[in-house]
Design an enzyme around this catalytic site. Structure first.
Site, PDB file in Angstrom:
ATOM      1  N   ARG A 274      12.221 -17.955  30.665  1.00 61.01           N
ATOM      2  CA  ARG A 274      13.159 -16.902  31.528  1.00 61.01           C
ATOM      3  C   ARG A 274      11.743 -16.364  32.767  1.00 61.01           C
ATOM      4  NH1 ARG A 274      17.343 -14.625  33.335  1.00 61.01           N
ATOM      5  NH2 ARG A 274      17.316 -12.160  34.112  1.00 61.01           N
TER       6      ARG A 274
ATOM      7  N   SER B 102      21.399 -11.126  30.626  1.00 62.50           N
ATOM      8  CA  SER B 102      22.150 -10.900  29.973  1.00 62.50           C
ATOM      9  C   SER B 102      22.802 -12.682  29.172  1.00 62.50           C
ATOM     10  CB  SER B 102      23.964 -10.903  30.827  1.00 62.50           C
ATOM     11  OG  SER B 102      24.004  -9.301  30.941  1.00 62.50           O
TER      12      SER B 102
ATOM     13  N   ASN C  83      19.919 -17.844  39.032  1.00 58.41           N
ATOM     14  CA  ASN C  83      20.889 -16.536  38.966  1.00 58.41           C
ATOM     15  C   ASN C  83      22.412 -16.951  39.936  1.00 58.41           C
ATOM     16  OD1 ASN C  83      21.628 -14.195  38.617  1.00 58.41           O
ATOM     17  ND2 ASN C  83      20.531 -12.610  40.288  1.00 58.41           N
TER      18      ASN C  83
ATOM     19  N   THR D 233      25.475 -19.934  36.373  1.00 60.23           N
ATOM     20  CA  THR D 233      24.694 -20.305  35.638  1.00 60.23           C
ATOM     21  C   THR D 233      25.668 -21.218  34.591  1.00 60.23           C
ATOM     22  OG1 THR D 233      23.668 -17.780  35.329  1.00 60.23           O
ATOM     23  CG2 THR D 233      23.518 -18.956  33.250  1.00 60.23           C
TER      24      THR D 233
HETATM   25  O1  DON Z   1      20.145 -13.808  33.535  1.00 57.11           O
HETATM   26  C1  DON Z   1      21.448 -13.369  34.014  1.00 57.11           C
HETATM   27  O2  DON Z   1      21.776 -12.748  33.164  1.00 57.11           O
HETATM   28  C2  DON Z   1      21.852 -13.634  35.707  1.00 57.11           C
HETATM   29  N1  DON Z   1      20.451 -14.521  36.339  1.00 57.11           N
HETATM   30  C3  DON Z   1      22.430 -14.481  34.648  1.00 57.11           C
HETATM   31  C4  DON Z   1      23.776 -15.022  36.370  1.00 57.11           C
HETATM   32  C5  DON Z   1      24.874 -15.629  36.077  1.00 57.11           C
HETATM   33  O3  DON Z   1      25.412 -15.976  35.018  1.00 57.11           O
HETATM   34  C6  DON Z   1      25.666 -15.927  36.971  1.00 57.11           C
HETATM   35  N2  DON Z   1      26.899 -16.111  36.592  1.00 57.11           N
HETATM   36  N3  DON Z   1      27.712 -17.546  36.041  1.00 57.11           N
END
Ligand code: DON
Length: 568
Positions: free
Chosen positions: A94, A450, A398, A378
């Site tokens: 991360r 998430s 993100n 993502t």
């Molecule tokens: O880490 C996370 O929870 C978010 N940055 C994830 C972003 C995301 O899933 C965007 N769309 N699909």
């Protein structure tokens, strides 16, 4: 007696002649990922004797090339590994806040969150983790050289690949959205001369960067020409990342969180992801429910899930953050007893309003109403190899194309992951998710995620590998696939492809995708007091499941988003 298996098989065939059938099956190995080229990169590694981790690293680098909306060098992610010998491990790569980051960096003088500051431009960028994460995975659990696993990605970047409809569409959209981000528009939008589906897309700058990483490893990215250009590009859009931040970046090996659901073991991502704990806590709340006489996506089914989701997301808002900075009450949140207590106010005949569901021991957040919105990029991919090693990876910038800042001359985008922090306690981020002290910004801290790469096993053997994109909906998406398979007996390709719905405590609304709630069921739910909001975008689950009939594995890409799989 030797005819018996044949008889069973023919019976199964006759009974299921019109049942839905999977399109991807492999006896030895399967890769399911957004793009076919990335799946093929993984299969090439597997066929050449690589293991699932080698293949996963190859797929991750290939997605950097073919899926620049989310595949990345300038972002981060999580890799969950279940080795054939039973060992389970989570690799956390991360992004981290820069060393100069501080908790009020996105607030104006009167303490209000400044619109877009955490989302676009240099301040939105967290220190990227992907390159270091891939190196760690390869060093510890891979069997091939970096040279070999990066080869397919470098070839794709150099020689190009055919632009899909989906990618051309995203580039067209980026061309308008990224006004003022000239390097981004030059690299991905041909300075406004939009790419058409079917054209070949070559990325010489990215090929050069990948080559540097291939040759020098972490030093090819976190030091030298790439690092200098990264700092310069970020700071030219107001960012604060320094060379020292890049050199200090460290991926972490963490212990997956585990739970048990009706005899299946569920392993998932621990903090700094909220995914694993929230998923297992929801499964624990679901376990006492009997689904035998519950119709799939009936009002009763939707209510059970919505009520469980509300309670788990309320706890998420207060108790989850980077475990290196905040003491997460993991054991309590994962316990079956806590789940039982959490559901004591559940009433199958009425709604528990979100305003009356408080995060554990905290009554201060009641009454906050949010307007969540969603970006859709993502990416998740799943890999299984001939030995039964399984890898589940979710990786991201993100939002789609991240901060819009492309590192000049090196062809890759930087993330906007800083928006996953809580810019101000109690205020929603761009996914409408509320955070608190646990997820406040601090130097070098990881922002809460998430992302929920998950592996389900039975008697120590992997039966399901899955995960999804979708911001705050990721965790409920993974929950629904598991619920569809274990409680409703769906095969994996159906469980992945049926429509989904989502509740995240605040706002107090059930969001639902096309076809997820029938008009009659909507009437019933509304009469109970639920507010329903139609919405697109429920992740792209890319899953693999053990095949019960022939042995081997079934790949289940999400067809709603034109995802892919490959097998051998
Ligand atoms: O880490 C996370 O929870 C978010 N940055 C994830 C972003 C995301 O899933 C965007 N769309 N699909």
């Amino acid at each position: 007696m030797k005819f018996f298996p044949t008889l069973i098989l023919s019976l199964i065939f006759s009974l299921t002649a019109w049942a839905s059938q999977p399109s991807i099956y492999g006896k030895n190995g399967v890769v399911v990922a957004h793009d076919l080229e990335a799946c093929q990169a993984g299969i090439e590694i597997l066929k050449n004797g690589g293991n699932a981790v080698d293949a996963a690293v190859a797929v991750s680098y290939a997605l950097t090339v073919t899926h620049p909306q989310a595949g990345n060098l300038g972002g981060g992610g999580f890799m969950l590994i279940h080795l054939a010998d039973g060992q389970k491990v989570a690799i956390d790569y991360r992004e981290m806040a820069p060393g100069e980051a501080h908790r009020d960096m996105f607030l104006d003088d009167s303490g209000r969150v400044v619109d877009q500051l955490s989302v676009r431009g240099g301040l939105a960028v967290g220190v990227p983790g992907t390159v270091a994460g891939m190196q760690l995975a390869l060093d510890k659990y891979g069997s091939m050289s970096r040279k070999k696993v990066m080869k397919p990605a470098i070839k794709l970047a150099r020689q190009g690949f055919q632009i899909s409809y989906d990618l051309a569409y995203s580039f067209g959209w980026l061309n308008k959205a990224a006004e003022g981000f000239n390097e981004t528009r030059r690299v991905f939008c041909r300075n406004g001369e939009i790419y058409m589906p079917g054209e070949t897309f070559k990325q010489p700058d990215l090929a050069k960067t990948l080559k540097l990483i291939q040759k020098k490893g972490n030093a090819g990215f976190y030091e030298g020409a790439v690092a200098t250009a990264l700092v310069k590009s970020s700071s030219s859009y107001g960012g604060m990342i320094t060379l020292a931040d890049l050199q200090n970046y460290k991926p972490q090996i963490r212990k997956p969180v585990t739970g048990n659901y009706r005899g299946f073991e569920v392993s998932s991502m621990p903090p700094p992801s909220s995914g694993g704990i929230t998923l297992i806590s929801m499964l624990n709340m679901l376990e006492p429910m009997v689904f035998d006489s519950v119709g799939w996506h009936s009002a009763q089914h939707i209510q059970i899930l919505a009520e469980v989701e509300k309670r788990a997301y309320a706890d998420r808002s207060v108790w989850l953050g980077d475990p290196d900075y905040f003491s997460v009450p993991q054991e309590k949140l994962l316990s079956k007893e806590y789940a039982r207590l959490r559901m004591t106010d559940y009433d199958s005949l009425s709604v528990t309003p979100s305003d009356s569901i408080y995060p554990l021991n905290d009554r201060d957040l009641a009454g906050i109403h949010l307007n969540g919105h969603e970006s859709e990029e993502t990416t998740h991919f799943s890999v299984i190899d001939q030995w039964g090693n399984a890898v589940s990876v979710t990786t991201t910038l993100n939002w789609s194309f991240g901060s819009y800042v492309t590192v000049e001359g090196f062809g890759f985008l930087l993330n906007n992951e800083m928006d996953d922090f809580s810019a101000k306690p109690g205020e929603p981020n761009s996914f409408g998710l509320i955070g608190n002290e646990a997820n406040a910004i601090e130097p070098n801290k990881r922002m809460l995620s998430s992302m929920t790469p998950t592996i389900v096993s039975r008697d120590g053997k992997v039966v399901l590998v899955l995960g999804a994109p979708g911001g705050s909906t990721i965790i409920t998406t993974v929950l629904q696939v598991i619920n569809n398979m274990i409680d409703f007996g769906m095969p994996v390709h159906d469980a992945v492809n049926v429509p989904r719905f989502h509740h995240q405590w605040q706002p107090d609304v059930i969001y639902y995708g096309p076809g997820a709630i029938s008009p009659d069921t909507a009437v019933l739910l509304k009469s109970m007091g639920y507010e329903l909001t139609p919405r697109y975008g429920y992740g792209e689950v890319n899953a693999i499941s053990r095949d019960k009939i022939f042995g081997g594995w079934i790949g289940a890409p999400d067809l709603k988003t034109a995802s892919h799989g490959a097998a051998y």
